[in-house]
Design an enzyme around this catalytic site. Structure first.
Site, PDB file in Angstrom:
ATOM      1  N   GLU A   1      -4.435   7.385   6.584  1.00 24.12           N
ATOM      2  CA  GLU A   1      -3.288   7.240   5.691  1.00 24.12           C
ATOM      3  C   GLU A   1      -3.324   8.199   4.492  1.00 24.12           C
ATOM      4  O   GLU A   1      -3.441   7.764   3.342  1.00 24.12           O
ATOM      5  CB  GLU A   1      -3.170   5.793   5.207  1.00 24.12           C
TER       6      GLU A   1
ATOM      7  N   GLU B   1      -3.393   0.505  13.362  1.00 26.54           N
ATOM      8  CA  GLU B   1      -3.361  -0.723  12.549  1.00 26.54           C
ATOM      9  C   GLU B   1      -2.015  -1.386  12.708  1.00 26.54           C
ATOM     10  O   GLU B   1      -0.976  -0.699  12.708  1.00 26.54           O
ATOM     11  CB  GLU B   1      -3.515  -0.432  11.048  1.00 26.54           C
TER      12      GLU B   1
HETATM   13  O1  IFM Z   1      -5.735  -2.938   4.168  1.00 23.80           O
HETATM   14  C1  IFM Z   1      -4.947  -1.828   4.422  1.00 23.80           C
HETATM   15  C2  IFM Z   1      -5.746  -0.749   5.113  1.00 23.80           C
HETATM   16  O2  IFM Z   1      -6.873  -0.390   4.398  1.00 23.80           O
HETATM   17  C3  IFM Z   1      -4.906   0.482   5.290  1.00 23.80           C
HETATM   18  N1  IFM Z   1      -3.640   0.177   5.936  1.00 23.80           N
HETATM   19  C4  IFM Z   1      -2.899  -0.944   5.434  1.00 23.80           C
HETATM   20  C5  IFM Z   1      -3.773  -2.170   5.292  1.00 23.80           C
HETATM   21  C6  IFM Z   1      -2.942  -3.355   4.762  1.00 23.80           C
HETATM   22  O3  IFM Z   1      -2.398  -3.041   3.524  1.00 23.80           O
END
Ligand code: IFM
Length: 454
Positions: free
Chosen positions: A166, A358
C-alpha cells in the site's frame, strides 16, 4: 460439505509485523517509525502502541497452529525491517532478526502452509527516517540491501514475495495527512515518498529474482473503485480524478505509463511540480518501476462515490450508507466494487495474474455467553467478497489468491486496538485467543474447498 469456491483459488490469511509481533526491544530489533509515532502523545487512539501487540514474536507457534487449524493454503506476513537492519545502514544484517523469520517460514512449511512474504509494511527504521526516510533516495538504496538480505536468507523456501504494501498509505497518510508515521503534513514530501517507494519496488524485483530463484514477485496496492454520484459530467470527472490520484498514481508507472498527466498538471498549477519535473524524478526511474512482475496484489475494502464541484465546493465524496451497511471503520460493505476494480485493472494493465492480498472487516463483537464470538456480520462480509471474487474469476479475471485480513485482532495503526479485524478475538490482558464464528466459518470453507473433486 461442498464449497462453491473455485478449487484453483489459494485462500489465506494476512498480517503485518508491527501490528502483531510486539517484542520491540528483543533480538536486537531497532526502533521503527511506528514505535516513535505511537509513543508520541495524541497520535494513536487510546495511547496504544505495538510494544506488545499480539505477542506473536513469542506466540508464533500457537498462531501457526491456528492457521493450520483454519486449514488455509497460505499466510501473508511482513518482515520488520528494523529487526534485520536495526539502524538501517549496518554493513551486515542482524542475524537474530532473520532467525525469527527463518523459524516462521520453516514452521509454515512444516504445516503445509505457503509463505507469502511482504518486505515493507510501513515499519521503516527510525534511523533512516532521521536521514529523510522515504523522501530521500538513500532509503531506496537501504531497501535494496534489506530486500537482498531477506531474500538471501529465505529465498530457498519462499516463492511469493510482495515488495511494498500500500504505497498510497505510506506516502499520503504518512507524509501528507499525518495520520500515520512519520506523521508529516506536506504534499510535496508525499509525492517524493510515493516515487521512492515505487522505485524501491522496481529496484528490488531483479534482486529477488537473483536471490530467490523461481520466485514470483508483485507489489500490493490498496485500490478504491470510484463511482460518480450521478450521470453528470462533473461527477464523472470527480470520480476519474480520484481514480487517477488514488489508484493510477501507483499503477500507471508499474505498467510503463508514467504518472497520470491530469494529476501532474494539477501539481504544476499548484507550483509543486517544476517545469523540468521535480528533483527526485531522475532519468531511468520510470523504466525501473516498470520492471515486469508476476502478479499484482490488490487490497480491497470499500468504494468511493464522488460528487463534482458545485459552486464554491471542491469535488467531494458523498453517500453516507446507513450504519448497518458499514463496518466499524465506517467503510461501506460493497462486494461488487471488488469485481469492478479487478475488471478495470485487468482491462487497463492486463497483469499476468492478480491476488486479493487483503480483504476483511472491523466489527467489535467479543465473547458472549459460553465464550462464543458471534460475528455474523464478518461472515456475511467475507461470504459476499469471496462470492464477488468467484464471479470475477468466472468472468475471466486471472485471480490466483484471496487473503482475509486478518488472523487475530491487532494494532490497527492510528486506531490502536479499538478496531477488531480478526477471525480470532484477542484478550489483550491475557493474550488469550478465541476463534470467532468467522474463523469457524472459514475453516468449513477450507474443508469444503479441499473436499471438492472437480
Ligand atoms: O490493517 C490494515 C493493513 O495494515 C493494511 N491494509 C488495511 C488494513 C485495515 O485497515
Amino acid at each position: 460439505m461442498t464449497s462453491t469456491l473455485p478449487e484453483s483459488l489459494v485462500l489465506g490469511v494476512a498480517t503485518s509485523a508491527y501490528q502483531v509481533e510486539g517484542a520491540v526491544g528483543e533480538g536486537g530489533r531497532g526502533e521503527s517509525i511506528w514505535d516513535r509515532f505511537a509513543h508520541t502523545p495524541g497520535k494513536v487512539e487510546g495511547g496504544d502502541t505495538g510494544d506488545v501487540a499480539c505477542d506473536h514474536y513469542h506466540r508464533w507457534r500457537e498462531d501457526l497452529d491456528l492457521l493450520a487449524w483454519l486449514g488455509v493454503d497460505a499466510y501473508r506476513f511482513s518482515v520488520a525491517w528494523p529487526r534485520v537492519f536495526p539502524a538501517g545502514t549496518e554493513r551486515m544484517p542482524n542475524a537474530s532478526g532473520l532467525d525469527f523469520y527463518d523459524r516462521l517460514v520453516d514452521g509454515l512449511l512444516a504445516r503445509g502452509i505457503e509463505p507469502w512474504v511482504t518486505l515493507y509494511h510501513w515499519d521503516l527504521p527510525q534511523a533512516l527516517q532521521d536521514r529523510g526516510g522515504w523522501t530521500s533516495r538513500e532509503t531506496v538504496r537501504a531497501f535494496e540491501r534489506f530486500a537482498a538480505a531477506v531474500a538471501a536468507r529465505l529465498g530457498d523456501r519462499v516463492r511469493h514475495w510482495n515488495t511494498i504494501n500500500e504505497p498510497w498509505c505510506a506516502a499520503v497518510l504518512g507524509h501528507e495527512t499525518g495520520q500515520h508515521a512519520p506523521g508529516l503534513c506536506d504534499r510535496a514530501a508525499a509525492l517524493a515518498a510515493a516515487h521512492h517507494l515505487l522505485l524501491a519496488h522496481g529496484r528490488s524485483v531483479p534482486l529477488l529474482r537473483d536471490l530467490a530463484p523461481g520466485c514470483r514477485v508483485g507489489l500490493v496496492n490498496n485500490l478504491v473503485p470510484a463511482y460518480p454520484a450521478s450521470r453528470s459530467e462533473a461527477d464523472h470527472l470527480a470520480a476519474e480524478r480520484l481514480h487517477a490520484w488514488f489508484n493510477r498514481w501507483y499503477l500507471d508507472p508499474l505498467y510503463g505509463l508514467g504518472y497520470p498527466e491530469r494529476i501532474v498538471r494539477e501539481e504544476e498549477e499548484a507550483g509543486r511540480w517544476p517545469p523540468g519535473g521535480p528533483e527526485w524524478l531522475r532519468a531511468g526511474d520510470l523504466e525501473t518501476m516498470a520492471v515486469p512482475t508476476d502478479f499484482l496484489g490488490i487490497n480491497y475494502y470499500s468504494r468511493a462515490i464522488l460528487r463534482g464541484s458545485e459552486e464554491g465546493n471542491a469535488p467531494r465524496e458523498v453517500f453516507e450508507p446507513p450504519a448497518e451497511e458499514r463496518t466499524d471503520m465506517g467503510w461501506e460493505v460493497y462486494p461488487d466494487g471488488l469485481v469492478d476494480i479487478l475488471q478495470r485493472v485487468q482491462r487497463d494493465y492486463a497483469p499476468p495474474s492478480l491476488a486479493v492480498t487483503e480483504c476483511g472487516a472491523a466489527y467489535p463483537e467479543g465473547p458472549g455467553e459460553e465464550s462464543e464470538v458471534r460475528d455474523a456480520r464478518r461472515v456475511t462480509y467475507l461470504e459476499g467478497h469471496l462470492a464477488a471474487a468467484t464471479r470475477a474469476m468466472a468472468a475471466g479475471i486471472p485471480l490466483e489468491a484471496f487473503f482475509v485480513w486478518t488472523l487475530v485482532d491487532n494494532f490497527e495503526w492510528n486506531h490502536g486496538f479499538s478496531k477488531r479485524f480478526g477471525l480470532v478475538w484477542l484478550d489483550r490482558t491475557t493474550q488469550e485467543r478465541v476463534v470467532k464464528q468467522s474463523g469457524h466459518w472459514l475453516r468449513r470453507q477450507m474443508a469444503g474447498q479441499k473436499g471438492r473433486t472437480s
